[in-house]
Design an enzyme around this catalytic site. Structure first.
Site, PDB file in Angstrom:
ATOM      1  N   PHE A 157       0.845  -1.187   0.000  1.00 22.11           N
ATOM      2  CA  PHE A 157       0.000   0.000   0.000  1.00 22.11           C
ATOM      3  C   PHE A 157       0.884   1.241   0.000  1.00 22.11           C
ATOM      4  O   PHE A 157       1.804   1.362   0.814  1.00 22.11           O
ATOM      5  CB  PHE A 157      -0.924   0.011   1.214  1.00 22.11           C
TER       6      PHE A 157
ATOM      7  N   CYS B   1      -6.204  15.187   0.414  1.00 23.31           N
ATOM      8  CA  CYS B   1      -7.488  14.803  -0.175  1.00 23.31           C
ATOM      9  C   CYS B   1      -8.220  16.074  -0.563  1.00 23.31           C
ATOM     10  O   CYS B   1      -8.053  17.126   0.071  1.00 23.31           O
ATOM     11  CB  CYS B   1      -8.316  13.991   0.817  1.00 23.31           C
TER      12      CYS B   1
ATOM     13  N   CYS C 109     -16.679  14.817   2.538  1.00 26.14           N
ATOM     14  CA  CYS C 109     -16.727  13.451   3.064  1.00 26.14           C
ATOM     15  C   CYS C 109     -16.452  13.520   4.559  1.00 26.14           C
ATOM     16  O   CYS C 109     -15.329  13.801   4.977  1.00 26.14           O
ATOM     17  CB  CYS C 109     -15.695  12.569   2.361  1.00 26.14           C
TER      18      CYS C 109
ATOM     19  N   CYS D 217     -14.671   9.694   6.740  1.00 26.96           N
ATOM     20  CA  CYS D 217     -13.370   9.086   6.462  1.00 26.96           C
ATOM     21  C   CYS D 217     -12.733   8.572   7.752  1.00 26.96           C
ATOM     22  O   CYS D 217     -12.739   9.243   8.787  1.00 26.96           O
ATOM     23  CB  CYS D 217     -12.445  10.112   5.803  1.00 26.96           C
ATOM     24  N   ASP D 218     -12.160   7.358   7.694  1.00 28.72           N
ATOM     25  CA  ASP D 218     -11.551   6.735   8.863  1.00 28.72           C
ATOM     26  C   ASP D 218     -10.044   6.552   8.707  1.00 28.72           C
ATOM     27  O   ASP D 218      -9.442   5.732   9.400  1.00 28.72           O
ATOM     28  CB  ASP D 218     -12.213   5.389   9.155  1.00 28.72           C
ATOM     29  N   THR D 219      -9.440   7.320   7.806  1.00 23.68           N
ATOM     30  CA  THR D 219      -8.028   7.115   7.469  1.00 23.68           C
ATOM     31  C   THR D 219      -7.203   8.353   7.788  1.00 23.68           C
ATOM     32  O   THR D 219      -7.610   9.478   7.493  1.00 23.68           O
ATOM     33  CB  THR D 219      -7.884   6.793   5.970  1.00 23.68           C
TER      34      THR D 219
ATOM     35  N   GLU E  49      -7.310   3.346  -5.456  1.00 25.50           N
ATOM     36  CA  GLU E  49      -8.559   3.519  -4.730  1.00 25.50           C
ATOM     37  C   GLU E  49      -8.830   5.022  -4.705  1.00 25.50           C
ATOM     38  O   GLU E  49      -8.112   5.774  -4.044  1.00 25.50           O
ATOM     39  CB  GLU E  49      -8.455   2.950  -3.320  1.00 25.50           C
TER      40      GLU E  49
ATOM     41  N   HIS F 126      -9.367  -6.371   6.988  1.00 31.41           N
ATOM     42  CA  HIS F 126      -8.115  -6.039   7.674  1.00 31.41           C
ATOM     43  C   HIS F 126      -8.392  -5.565   9.105  1.00 31.41           C
ATOM     44  O   HIS F 126      -7.599  -5.816  10.011  1.00 31.41           O
ATOM     45  CB  HIS F 126      -7.336  -4.982   6.892  1.00 31.41           C
TER      46      HIS F 126
END
Length: 213
Positions: A25, A31, A46, A49-51, A119, A207
């Site tokens: 990755f 973003c 958005c 988002c969890d990142t 992605e 994951h």
């Protein structure tokens, strides 16, 4: 062009059509739908988002001056023993990878022998020669990238109902439960929708279930 990378790591793809496949990755910083800072979440396009894609302080992250440097850093994460039957895969993600991923980097990845997956939120058009395109549409964001290998819709989203996307030109259509306090209920909603609309398949964030990156 230089590249700002949050992190580079080797793991198993946890979502969508390539679930379970070993991959490196490459998470780009930045973003166009959210700054990544909690103070701005309420105003973000958005908001779920969890990142963490802010900065370059993740494992393997940094500022790279050339495409070749990024590709070599990605290649270094792949196991030294390569199988002729398993082409190395790099998953370009973010944030929004298409803010930085360009033709030079695509070429550099291919020169290192990698298959390239992205992605993306679909608000920008990708360079040519990307091998696997996964689009995850977001409500209130203009969808420019309307074809690819995989459409993965976080569900439920108000104003981003699955029927808005079901006629687009993708090989696979996935619903993925929105994470958070309502994840269990959202998973039930996804299962019900997929059973009632067999065009759609269920994608789980395996994951997270397995406790791997």
């Amino acid at each position: 062009m230089s590249y700002n990378i949050k992190e580079i790591f080797f793991t198993l793809q946890g979502e969508g059509a390539n679930t379970g496949r070993p991959a490196v990755f490459c998470r780009f910083t930045g973003c166009n739908l959210w700054t990544g800072h909690e103070k701005d979440r309420a105003e973000a396009i958005c908001q779920f988002c969890d990142t963490d894609f802010v900065g370059t302080d993740g494992m393997g992250g940094g500022r790279f001056e050339t495409a070749s440097e990024v590709a070599q850093a990605v290649s270094a994460k792949w196991p030294a023993k390569r199988s002729e039957n398993a082409r190395p895969l790099v998953v370009c993600t973010g944030g929004e990878p298409l803010l930085q991923l360009d033709e030079s980097l695509v070429t550099a990845f291919h020169q290192e022998g990698f298959e390239i997956a992205i992605e993306t939120n679909g608000t920008r058009l990708p360079p040519h020669e990307i091998d696997w395109v996964c689009v995850s549409p977001k409500a209130s964001a203009e969808l420019l990238l309307r074809s690819g290998n995989e459409l993965k819709l976080i569900f439920p989203q108000e104003n981003a109902e699955p029927e808005l996307y079901e006629n687009l030109d993708f090989d696979h259509f996935y619903l993925q439960p929105m994470d958070g306090p309502q994840r269990e209920e959202n998973t039930k909603l996804c299962i019900r929708y997929c059973l009632e609309h067999p065009q759609w398949k269920l994608s789980l964030q395996t994951h997270k279930l397995l406790g791997i990156p």
